[in-house]
Motif scaffolding. Structure first.
Motif, mmCIF file in Angstrom:
data_model
loop_
_atom_site.group_PDB
_atom_site.id
_atom_site.type_symbol
_atom_site.label_atom_id
_atom_site.label_comp_id
_atom_site.label_asym_id
_atom_site.label_seq_id
_atom_site.Cartn_x
_atom_site.Cartn_y
_atom_site.Cartn_z
ATOM 1 N N GLN A 1 0.874 -1.364 0.051
ATOM 2 C CA GLN A 1 0.049 -0.313 -0.012
ATOM 3 C C GLN A 1 1.075 1.297 0.141
ATOM 4 N N ALA A 2 1.840 1.210 1.114
ATOM 5 C CA ALA A 2 2.635 2.530 0.991
ATOM 6 C C ALA A 2 3.734 2.765 -0.098
ATOM 7 N N ALA A 3 3.996 1.608 -1.021
ATOM 8 C CA ALA A 3 5.130 1.727 -2.102
ATOM 9 C C ALA A 3 4.819 2.912 -3.080
ATOM 10 N N ARG A 4 3.504 3.139 -3.582
ATOM 11 C CA ARG A 4 3.230 4.367 -4.364
ATOM 12 C C ARG A 4 3.756 5.559 -3.983
ATOM 13 N N PHE A 5 3.825 5.624 -2.636
ATOM 14 C CA PHE A 5 3.938 7.302 -2.195
ATOM 15 C C PHE A 5 5.258 7.577 -1.848
ATOM 16 N N TYR A 6 6.118 6.409 -1.917
ATOM 17 C CA TYR A 6 7.627 6.900 -1.635
ATOM 18 C C TYR A 6 8.575 6.564 -2.735
ATOM 19 N N GLU A 7 9.428 7.675 -2.915
ATOM 20 C CA GLU A 7 10.537 7.540 -4.037
ATOM 21 C C GLU A 7 11.518 6.428 -3.609
ATOM 22 N N SER A 8 11.946 6.108 -2.343
ATOM 23 C CA SER A 8 12.995 5.138 -1.988
ATOM 24 C C SER A 8 12.503 4.254 -1.159
ATOM 25 N N VAL A 9 12.788 2.877 -1.163
ATOM 26 C CA VAL A 9 12.625 1.721 -0.308
ATOM 27 C C VAL A 9 13.591 0.836 -0.607
ATOM 28 N N GLU A 10 14.083 0.316 0.654
ATOM 29 C CA GLU A 10 14.906 -0.930 1.055
ATOM 30 C C GLU A 10 14.454 -1.920 1.917
ATOM 31 N N ILE A 11 14.789 -3.170 1.708
ATOM 32 C CA ILE A 11 14.304 -4.192 2.710
ATOM 33 C C ILE A 11 15.449 -4.779 3.431
ATOM 34 N N VAL A 12 15.318 -4.872 4.811
ATOM 35 C CA VAL A 12 16.318 -5.617 5.626
ATOM 36 C C VAL A 12 15.530 -6.866 6.081
ATOM 37 N N GLU A 13 16.061 -7.865 5.856
ATOM 38 C CA GLU A 13 15.478 -9.136 6.462
ATOM 39 C C GLU A 13 16.654 -9.753 7.401
ATOM 40 N N THR A 14 16.304 -10.296 8.650
ATOM 41 C CA THR A 14 17.297 -11.034 9.731
ATOM 42 C C THR A 14 16.526 -12.385 10.055
ATOM 43 N N HIS A 15 17.453 -13.420 9.876
ATOM 44 C CA HIS A 15 17.121 -14.646 10.423
ATOM 45 C C HIS A 15 18.210 -15.340 11.119
ATOM 46 N N HIS A 16 17.835 -16.294 12.002
ATOM 47 C CA HIS A 16 18.824 -17.169 12.565
ATOM 48 C C HIS A 16 19.871 -17.787 11.424
ATOM 49 N N PRO A 17 21.217 -18.009 11.982
ATOM 50 C CA PRO A 17 22.312 -18.297 11.132
ATOM 51 C C PRO A 17 22.070 -19.890 10.480
ATOM 52 N N GLY A 18 21.029 -20.580 10.998
ATOM 53 C CA GLY A 18 20.801 -21.781 10.248
ATOM 54 C C GLY A 18 20.023 -21.816 9.325
ATOM 55 N N LYS A 19 19.481 -20.614 8.633
ATOM 56 C CA LYS A 19 18.862 -20.585 7.279
ATOM 57 C C LYS A 19 19.776 -20.695 6.142
ATOM 58 N N VAL A 20 19.516 -21.543 5.248
ATOM 59 C CA VAL A 20 19.965 -21.649 4.077
ATOM 60 C C VAL A 20 20.125 -21.102 2.672
ATOM 61 N N ASP A 21 18.855 -20.141 2.659
ATOM 62 C CA ASP A 21 18.610 -19.473 1.700
ATOM 63 C C ASP A 21 18.647 -17.888 1.867
ATOM 64 N N ALA A 22 19.047 -17.240 0.924
ATOM 65 C CA ALA A 22 19.120 -15.630 0.916
ATOM 66 C C ALA A 22 18.763 -15.107 -0.273
ATOM 67 N N PRO A 23 17.984 -14.104 -0.545
ATOM 68 C CA PRO A 23 17.367 -13.489 0.715
ATOM 69 C C PRO A 23 15.940 -14.209 1.101
ATOM 70 N N SER A 24 15.430 -14.148 2.162
ATOM 71 C CA SER A 24 14.312 -14.909 2.376
ATOM 72 C C SER A 24 13.060 -14.792 1.461
ATOM 73 N N GLY A 25 12.364 -15.834 1.308
ATOM 74 C CA GLY A 25 11.283 -15.966 0.700
ATOM 75 C C GLY A 25 10.128 -14.611 0.844
ATOM 76 N N THR A 26 10.219 -14.331 2.047
ATOM 77 C CA THR A 26 9.274 -13.268 2.575
ATOM 78 C C THR A 26 9.888 -11.997 2.017
ATOM 79 N N ALA A 27 11.088 -11.689 2.018
ATOM 80 C CA ALA A 27 11.824 -10.306 1.486
ATOM 81 C C ALA A 27 11.611 -10.374 -0.115
ATOM 82 N N ALA A 28 11.983 -11.503 -0.657
ATOM 83 C CA ALA A 28 11.801 -11.621 -2.305
ATOM 84 C C ALA A 28 10.316 -10.991 -2.615
ATOM 85 N N ARG A 29 9.424 -11.855 -1.958
ATOM 86 C CA ARG A 29 8.030 -11.493 -2.303
ATOM 87 C C ARG A 29 7.683 -10.240 -1.953
#
Ligand SMILES: NC(=O)C1=CN([C@@H]2O[C@H](COP(=O)(O)OP(=O)(O)OC[C@H]3O[C@@H](n4cnc5c(N)ncnc54)[C@H](O)[C@@H]3O)[C@@H](O)[C@H]2O)C=CC1
Ligand SMILES: O=C(O)C1=N[C@H](C(=O)O)C[C@H](O)C1
Length: 249
Positions: A120-148
Motif C-alpha cells: 500500500q505504501a509503495a506508491r507514495f515513496y521515492e525510496s525503499v529498501e528491505i532488511v531481513e534478519t534470520h537465524h544463522p541456520g537458514k540456508v537461503d538468502a534473501p528470504s522468501g518473504t523479502a523476495a515476495r
C-alpha cells in the motif's frame, strides 16, 4: 460427529516441521498421520488428506509432486519457488483437478499484514529498501518473504508510474548495496538468537516510514499453517500466499 482432518508433516525433524507436528497434535479437529523426513518413503502419507511441507528448496517440488499424484492436498512453507517450479505444479494440477496446493512464503499473520502495508505504501515513496534478519541456520538468502515483498513493491511502483529507486552508486565491488530483487535493494542478516524479522524502510522528501515485523518464536507461524491446512481442501488448484485464504486480497 465431525471426523478429524488427517495431516502428515514432511520435514518433520526440522525446526518448522517439529513445531508443526506439535501444533497438529494440539488441534482437536486434526490428527497427525505421519512424520516424514529425508530418506523416508512417502508412500500414501499414512492416509493423510493434507500434507505440510517444511523441507529444503530442492526437495519440496518433488514432495509436492508426490502429494498431487496421490490425491493429497499440500500446504507448503518451504521457500525457493521459482516461476518455472510453480508452472510445473500448475500443469500437474491440471491432471488432478480436485487437489489443492497452497504455497506460502510466510504463515505469520503479522508478516502478511507487513507485506500488505508495504504494498500500500509503495506508491507514495521515492525510496525503499528491505532488511531481513534470520537465524544463522537458514540456508537461503534473501528470504522468501523479502523476495515476495520486493516483488509486491516493484509491481505497485510500476502501476503507479514510479521510476527506478534513486541511487547514485556507480562502484560497489563488494556488494555492499545488497541484492537487487526487481529493482528493490534487499539486505540479509544472519544472527544467532534471531528467528525471522523484516523491516521495510521507505523514504520521501523530509520523511521516513518503517514497517517492521518480528517472529520471535516459530509458534507465530502455526495459526497460519493450521488455517492453511483447514482451508486447502476447499481450494482446488494452486494458491500462492496465505493472504488469499484470509480475505486480505
Ligand atoms: N512459510 C513460512 O512461514 C516459513 C517458511 N520456512 C521455510 O521452511 C523451510 C524449512 O525451514 P526449517 O524448518 O527452519 O529448516 P530445517 O533445516 O530445520 O528443516 C528442514 C527439514 O527438512 C528435512 N528434509 C530435507 N530434505 C528432505 C526430503 N527430501 N524429504 C523430507 N525431508 C527433508 C531435513 O532433514 C530437515 O529436518 C525453509 O525453506 C524455510 O525458509 C521457515 C519458517 C516459516
Ligand atoms: O527460514 C526461516 O526461518 C524462514 N523462512 C521463510 C522465508 O524465507 O521468508 C519465512 C520466515 O521468514 C522464516
Amino acid at each position: 460427529m465431525t471426523t478429524s482432518l488427517r495431516v502428515a508433516v514432511i520435514g518433520a525433524s526440522g525446526r518448522m516441521g517439529s513445531t508443526t507436528c506439535a501444533a497438529v497434535e494440539g488441534a482437536s479437529d486434526l490428527v497427525l498421520t505421519g512424520r516424514y523426513d529425508a530418506g523416508d518413503e512417502l508412500g500414501d502419507l499414512g492416509g493423510a488428506q493434507v500434507a505440510v511441507d517444511f523441507t529444503v528448496p530442492d526437495a519440496s517440488p518433488g514432495n509436492v509432486r508426490h502429494c498431487i499424484q496421490h490425491g493429497v492436498h499440500a500446504v507448503v512453507g518451504t521457500t525457493g519457488w521459482t516461476t518455472e517450479r510453480l508452472a510445473a505444479v500448475e500443469s500437474l494440477l491440471a491432471a488432478h483437478p480436485a487437489v489443492g496446493v497452497l504455497i506460502a512464503p510466510n504463515f505469520a499473520v503479522g508478516a502478511l499484514l507487513m507485506m500488505s502495508f508495504a504494498q500500500q505504501a509503495a506508491r507514495f515513496y521515492e525510496s525503499v529498501e528491505i532488511v531481513e534478519t534470520h537465524h544463522p541456520g537458514k540456508v537461503d538468502a534473501p528470504s522468501g518473504t523479502a523476495a515476495r515483498t520486493a516483488e509486491l513493491i516493484a509491481r505497485a511502483r510500476l502501476d503507479a508510474g514510479l521510476g527506478a529507486v534513486p541511487d547514485a552508486t556507480t562502484s560497489d565491488p563488494r556488494g555492499a548495496r545488497g541484492a537487487d530483487v526487481d529493482g528493490i535493494r534487499v539486505h540479509a542478516q544472519r544472527l544467532r538468537g534471531r528467528v525471522a524479522h523484516q523491516e521495510v524502510s521507505f523514504g520521501g522528501e523530509g520523511e521516513a516510514l518503517t514497517i517492521r515485523h518480528d517472529s520471535f518464536d516459530r509458534v507465530s507461524f502455526m495459526p497460519g499453517v493450521l488455517a492453511g491446512v483447514r482451508a486447502v481442501p476447499e481450494h482446488a488448484g494452486l494458491t500462492v500466499g496465505l493472504e488469499h485464504f484470509l480475505g486480505l486480497v
